[in-house]
Motif scaffolding. Structure first.
Motif, PDB file in Angstrom:
ATOM      1  N   VAL A 274       8.143  36.511 -18.583  1.00 42.36           N
ATOM      2  CA  VAL A 274       7.663  35.373 -17.799  1.00 42.36           C
ATOM      3  C   VAL A 274       8.824  34.773 -17.021  1.00 42.36           C
ATOM      4  O   VAL A 274       9.931  34.610 -17.553  1.00 42.36           O
ATOM      5  CB  VAL A 274       7.037  34.295 -18.713  1.00 42.36           C
ATOM      6  N   ARG A 275       8.573  34.451 -15.776  1.00 43.69           N
ATOM      7  CA  ARG A 275       9.540  33.692 -14.967  1.00 43.69           C
ATOM      8  C   ARG A 275       8.811  32.476 -14.428  1.00 43.69           C
ATOM      9  O   ARG A 275       7.748  32.592 -13.815  1.00 43.69           O
ATOM     10  CB  ARG A 275      10.102  34.537 -13.833  1.00 43.69           C
ATOM     11  N   LEU A 276       9.397  31.317 -14.642  1.00 41.06           N
ATOM     12  CA  LEU A 276       8.718  30.048 -14.397  1.00 41.06           C
ATOM     13  C   LEU A 276       9.604  29.141 -13.553  1.00 41.06           C
ATOM     14  O   LEU A 276      10.777  28.918 -13.883  1.00 41.06           O
ATOM     15  CB  LEU A 276       8.417  29.391 -15.747  1.00 41.06           C
ATOM     16  N   VAL A 277       9.049  28.625 -12.448  1.00 39.85           N
ATOM     17  CA  VAL A 277       9.790  27.720 -11.570  1.00 39.85           C
ATOM     18  C   VAL A 277       8.979  26.446 -11.391  1.00 39.85           C
ATOM     19  O   VAL A 277       7.800  26.492 -10.997  1.00 39.85           O
ATOM     20  CB  VAL A 277      10.048  28.367 -10.185  1.00 39.85           C
ATOM     21  N   PHE A 278       9.602  25.302 -11.695  1.00 37.65           N
ATOM     22  CA  PHE A 278       8.966  24.010 -11.479  1.00 37.65           C
ATOM     23  C   PHE A 278       9.427  23.417 -10.154  1.00 37.65           C
ATOM     24  O   PHE A 278      10.531  23.684  -9.679  1.00 37.65           O
ATOM     25  CB  PHE A 278       9.310  23.042 -12.618  1.00 37.65           C
ATOM     26  N   LYS A 279       8.578  22.612  -9.552  1.00 41.45           N
ATOM     27  CA  LYS A 279       8.897  21.969  -8.278  1.00 41.45           C
ATOM     28  C   LYS A 279      10.024  20.955  -8.458  1.00 41.45           C
ATOM     29  O   LYS A 279      10.158  20.329  -9.518  1.00 41.45           O
ATOM     30  CB  LYS A 279       7.668  21.244  -7.726  1.00 41.45           C
ATOM     31  N   LYS A 280      10.800  20.788  -7.405  1.00 38.29           N
ATOM     32  CA  LYS A 280      11.811  19.739  -7.405  1.00 38.29           C
ATOM     33  C   LYS A 280      11.137  18.426  -7.009  1.00 38.29           C
ATOM     34  O   LYS A 280      10.207  18.419  -6.192  1.00 38.29           O
ATOM     35  CB  LYS A 280      12.926  20.074  -6.418  1.00 38.29           C
ATOM     36  N   PRO A 281      11.565  17.317  -7.592  1.00 36.53           N
ATOM     37  CA  PRO A 281      10.917  16.037  -7.271  1.00 36.53           C
ATOM     38  C   PRO A 281      11.124  15.661  -5.814  1.00 36.53           C
ATOM     39  O   PRO A 281      12.165  15.949  -5.225  1.00 36.53           O
ATOM     40  CB  PRO A 281      11.614  15.053  -8.217  1.00 36.53           C
ATOM     41  N   ASN A 285      14.840  11.245  -7.838  1.00 37.03           N
ATOM     42  CA  ASN A 285      14.868  11.348  -9.291  1.00 37.03           C
ATOM     43  C   ASN A 285      15.388  12.707  -9.734  1.00 37.03           C
ATOM     44  O   ASN A 285      15.190  13.725  -9.061  1.00 37.03           O
ATOM     45  CB  ASN A 285      13.459  11.143  -9.874  1.00 37.03           C
ATOM     46  N   LYS A 286      16.018  12.735 -10.901  1.00 40.89           N
ATOM     47  CA  LYS A 286      16.555  13.976 -11.447  1.00 40.89           C
ATOM     48  C   LYS A 286      15.418  14.937 -11.781  1.00 40.89           C
ATOM     49  O   LYS A 286      14.398  14.545 -12.339  1.00 40.89           O
ATOM     50  CB  LYS A 286      17.372  13.669 -12.708  1.00 40.89           C
ATOM     51  N   ALA A 287      15.576  16.209 -11.407  1.00 41.63           N
ATOM     52  CA  ALA A 287      14.559  17.211 -11.704  1.00 41.63           C
ATOM     53  C   ALA A 287      14.488  17.463 -13.199  1.00 41.63           C
ATOM     54  O   ALA A 287      15.487  17.380 -13.913  1.00 41.63           O
ATOM     55  CB  ALA A 287      14.879  18.514 -10.975  1.00 41.63           C
ATOM     56  N   GLU A 306       0.758  30.638 -19.002  1.00 41.23           N
ATOM     57  CA  GLU A 306       0.360  29.265 -18.664  1.00 41.23           C
ATOM     58  C   GLU A 306       0.652  28.320 -19.828  1.00 41.23           C
ATOM     59  O   GLU A 306       1.116  27.195 -19.632  1.00 41.23           O
ATOM     60  CB  GLU A 306      -1.134  29.228 -18.326  1.00 41.23           C
ATOM     61  N   ASN A 307       0.362  28.775 -21.056  1.00 37.24           N
ATOM     62  CA  ASN A 307       0.643  27.942 -22.228  1.00 37.24           C
ATOM     63  C   ASN A 307       2.133  27.645 -22.345  1.00 37.24           C
ATOM     64  O   ASN A 307       2.525  26.526 -22.691  1.00 37.24           O
ATOM     65  CB  ASN A 307       0.147  28.639 -23.496  1.00 37.24           C
ATOM     66  N   ALA A 308       2.955  28.647 -22.073  1.00 41.39           N
ATOM     67  CA  ALA A 308       4.404  28.442 -22.129  1.00 41.39           C
ATOM     68  C   ALA A 308       4.852  27.448 -21.063  1.00 41.39           C
ATOM     69  O   ALA A 308       5.721  26.597 -21.309  1.00 41.39           O
ATOM     70  CB  ALA A 308       5.128  29.778 -21.960  1.00 41.39           C
ATOM     71  N   ALA A 309       4.261  27.540 -19.884  1.00 42.58           N
ATOM     72  CA  ALA A 309       4.608  26.590 -18.824  1.00 42.58           C
ATOM     73  C   ALA A 309       4.242  25.167 -19.232  1.00 42.58           C
ATOM     74  O   ALA A 309       5.021  24.220 -19.013  1.00 42.58           O
ATOM     75  CB  ALA A 309       3.888  26.969 -17.529  1.00 42.58           C
ATOM     76  N   LEU A 310       3.068  25.008 -19.850  1.00 43.47           N
ATOM     77  CA  LEU A 310       2.659  23.680 -20.312  1.00 43.47           C
ATOM     78  C   LEU A 310       3.594  23.179 -21.408  1.00 43.47           C
ATOM     79  O   LEU A 310       4.005  22.007 -21.403  1.00 43.47           O
ATOM     80  CB  LEU A 310       1.217  23.729 -20.820  1.00 43.47           C
ATOM     81  N   ALA A 311       3.953  24.047 -22.339  1.00 41.88           N
ATOM     82  CA  ALA A 311       4.866  23.654 -23.411  1.00 41.88           C
ATOM     83  C   ALA A 311       6.226  23.236 -22.853  1.00 41.88           C
ATOM     84  O   ALA A 311       6.838  22.267 -23.323  1.00 41.88           O
ATOM     85  CB  ALA A 311       5.033  24.807 -24.412  1.00 41.88           C
ATOM     86  N   ALA A 312       6.713  23.957 -21.847  1.00 45.33           N
ATOM     87  CA  ALA A 312       7.985  23.592 -21.225  1.00 45.33           C
ATOM     88  C   ALA A 312       7.909  22.203 -20.597  1.00 45.33           C
ATOM     89  O   ALA A 312       8.841  21.386 -20.732  1.00 45.33           O
ATOM     90  CB  ALA A 312       8.366  24.628 -20.170  1.00 45.33           C
ATOM     91  N   LEU A 313       6.801  21.916 -19.926  1.00 43.77           N
ATOM     92  CA  LEU A 313       6.612  20.599 -19.327  1.00 43.77           C
ATOM     93  C   LEU A 313       6.579  19.517 -20.406  1.00 43.77           C
ATOM     94  O   LEU A 313       7.187  18.444 -20.242  1.00 43.77           O
ATOM     95  CB  LEU A 313       5.317  20.590 -18.523  1.00 43.77           C
ATOM     96  N   VAL A 314       5.879  19.778 -21.486  1.00 44.02           N
ATOM     97  CA  VAL A 314       5.799  18.822 -22.598  1.00 44.02           C
ATOM     98  C   VAL A 314       7.185  18.526 -23.152  1.00 44.02           C
ATOM     99  O   VAL A 314       7.576  17.357 -23.336  1.00 44.02           O
ATOM    100  CB  VAL A 314       4.894  19.385 -23.717  1.00 44.02           C
ATOM    101  N   LEU A 315       7.941  19.569 -23.418  1.00 42.05           N
ATOM    102  CA  LEU A 315       9.260  19.405 -24.043  1.00 42.05           C
ATOM    103  C   LEU A 315      10.236  18.655 -23.140  1.00 42.05           C
ATOM    104  O   LEU A 315      10.990  17.791 -23.608  1.00 42.05           O
ATOM    105  CB  LEU A 315       9.822  20.780 -24.412  1.00 42.05           C
ATOM    106  N   PRO A 320      14.182  15.083 -22.011  1.00 42.20           N
ATOM    107  CA  PRO A 320      14.618  15.498 -20.667  1.00 42.20           C
ATOM    108  C   PRO A 320      15.977  16.186 -20.631  1.00 42.20           C
ATOM    109  O   PRO A 320      16.261  16.925 -19.685  1.00 42.20           O
ATOM    110  CB  PRO A 320      14.630  14.184 -19.876  1.00 42.20           C
ATOM    111  N   ASP A 321      16.818  15.982 -21.640  1.00 43.35           N
ATOM    112  CA  ASP A 321      18.140  16.611 -21.652  1.00 43.35           C
ATOM    113  C   ASP A 321      18.166  17.933 -22.393  1.00 43.35           C
ATOM    114  O   ASP A 321      19.245  18.523 -22.587  1.00 43.35           O
ATOM    115  CB  ASP A 321      19.169  15.658 -22.284  1.00 43.35           C
TER     116      ASP A 321
END
Length: 482
Positions: A274-281, A285-287, A306-315, A320-321
């Motif tokens: 899996v390769r996952l890229v989130f949008k920059k704000p 604000n810090k991404a 998709e589940n992994a992407a959601l988990a990454a967002l949750v974590l 945030p650090d």
């Protein structure tokens, strides 16, 4: 007494209480009893930080992915999921496995006498305690006694009135919503979404998987009413790529220099990359993420990506650090039984491969079939069984329309515990397949063994799907196959 017998004692004790997993009943969900029990046990659910997950599909996977990363980060982390497949300890443990004998035993020593005392009093004017309520309560107590830093909880049925909904978590998580358990949760997506959204707490952030427009509207409205920040995966993700791993060459395909160290780690058990890229704000604000994520998963399928992407967002929302390398490493270790679990079996004549998956909703069956075809192709064998309350007509059509084109389909029932209707299953499959490729009977032990033997003799991979109860029986059979 070994650790399995410690929990076996607990399992036997629980059997005296009403178990809705085995005998579903309408109007059987409430929170009054759970609140009373938690108060009597001094609010054990508040002894650690928690993540609370609800949804129709993927909540177990998202939960184990989150727990695995928290454990990788060095936190003492508990994980509560359901149902269990082979061992009741699967419900209460860590992402990396069961708790120790001492940990289960210490919590159990005082729990049963105290619970017996309370239930003997008929819980005053409260409704009688159920199997799942006492299981959940024991988990709360066990995690407190283990001095967990974090705990991740998957709801059982619904959300609003689920026994876990006495939690006040750091974050709420809502996975994909689809029509399920309509006799308990409602007949429309909006009604089911409203029940699931019941886990949203005032001011507590909530992260949501991609949803249909009507479900998204329910979640947005609920979050607005509770003053909860809400994040939808489709609004924050830029790209999500995944592909199955079937060779070392594929394992390294698409890896960049910055992630080659990750490729070196994808050696044992990963079934997709899996390769996952989130949008920059848009603002200053810090991404959330400093770079794209790239990792292997033992959990197969586009829906697991998709589940992994959601988990990454949750974590990243709650921590945030958190280093991206920790997230990748945690994801690579995450595993759940009977979620595209690939197992081998052998006897004196040879052996074979069986994929065990508890998929039982239309979307989960579609996802499993897609993953199975991408890895093993067409013409394999299928062993199928489902509970009586499932939409077997729809599931049969989905299987018929898939690219898998199974050359042999064995139908049976999902064990001797869950209510099932073999004749309904057989007629539903005959309506779309005809009788040519179908065989089976309600004798699940014989049919499982026969399906394994036929797959071995014809050198075909067997997919066992339709129920976690069937998965448990298949895993049991594998222990004595030969």
């Amino acid at each position: 007494m070994d650790e399995q017998s410690v929990m076996h004692e607990f399992e036997q004790w629980l059997e005296q209480y009403l178990n809705f997993e085995k005998t579903p009943q309408k109007d059987a969900l409430w929170l009054d009893t759970m609140r009373f029990l938690c108060a009597e046990f001094h609010q054990p659910q508040n002894a650690y930080k928690s993540i609370h997950t609800a949804g129709s599909k993927g909540k177990g996977s998202v939960s184990v992915l989150c727990a695995s990363v928290l454990e990788e980060a060095g936190f003492n982390t508990g994980l509560y999921t359901s149902p269990h497949v082979s061992d009741i300890r699967e419900r209460i443990g860590r992402a990396s496995g069961f708790l120790s004998e001492a940990e289960y035993g210490r919590a159990l020593k005082n729990f049963i006498p105290a619970a017996d005392f309370l239930t003997a009093k008929k819980l005053e004017d409260k409704k009688p305690a159920t199997w799942f309520e006492l299981m959940t309560l024991f988990c709360f107590v066990c995690f407190r006694d283990c001095a967990m830093d974090w705990a991740v909880f998957e709801t059982g049925l619904g959300g609003r009135l689920d026994s876990t909904n006495v939690l006040f978590p750091e974050i709420s998580v809502l996975t994909l919503i689809e029509l399920e358990h309509t006799e308990y949760l409602g007949n429309t997506l909006e009604q089911i979404a409203s029940e699931k959204a019941g886990i949203i707490k005032p001011g507590i952030p909530v992260c949501c998987a991609r949803q249909s427009p009507e479900v998204k509207a329910v979640f947005k409205n609920t979050a607005q009413k509770t003053g909860s920040p809400v994040f939808f995966l489709d609004e924050v993700i830029e790209s999500l790529e995944y592909f199955p791993l079937s060779s070392k060459k594929e394992m390294y395909f698409g890896m960049t220099d910055e992630t080659e160290s990750t490729a070196d780690k994808i050696q044992n058990g990963a079934v997709q990359k899996v390769r996952l890229v989130f949008k920059k704000p848009a603002s200053e604000n810090k991404a959330f993420f400093s770079r794209p994520l790239s990792f292997g998963l033992k959990l197969a399928g586009d829906f697991q990506a998709e589940n992994a992407a959601l988990a990454a967002l949750v974590l990243k929302t709650v921590l945030p650090d958190l280093d991206e390398k920790v997230i990748e490493a945690g994801f690579e270790k995450a595993f759940l039984p009977a979620r595209f679990e690939i197992a081998s079996f052998r006897d004196k004549n040879g052996g074979g491969t069986v994929v065990i998956d508890g998929c039982h909703t239309p979307n989960s069956v579609r996802g499993t079939l897609k993953s199975f075809y991408s890895r093993f192709g067409s013409g394999c064998h299928l062993l199928f069984a489902c509970a009586a309350d499932k939409d077997v007509e729809t599931l049969a059509h989905i299987i018929r329309l898939s690219d898998c084109a199974f050359s042999r389909i064995t139908l049976t029932v999902p064990g001797g515990v869950k209510a099932s209707d073999y004749e309904k299953t057989r007629k539903s499959f005959e309506a779309v397949f005809g009788a040519a490729f179908l065989c089976g009977s309600p004798d699940y032990e014989a049919e499982i063994r026969g399906a394994l033997k036929h797959a071995e003799n014809e050198n075909k991979v067997l997919l066992a799907a339709g129920s976690f109860y069937l998965a448990a029986e298949v895993k049991k059979c594998l222990q004595t196959f030969g």
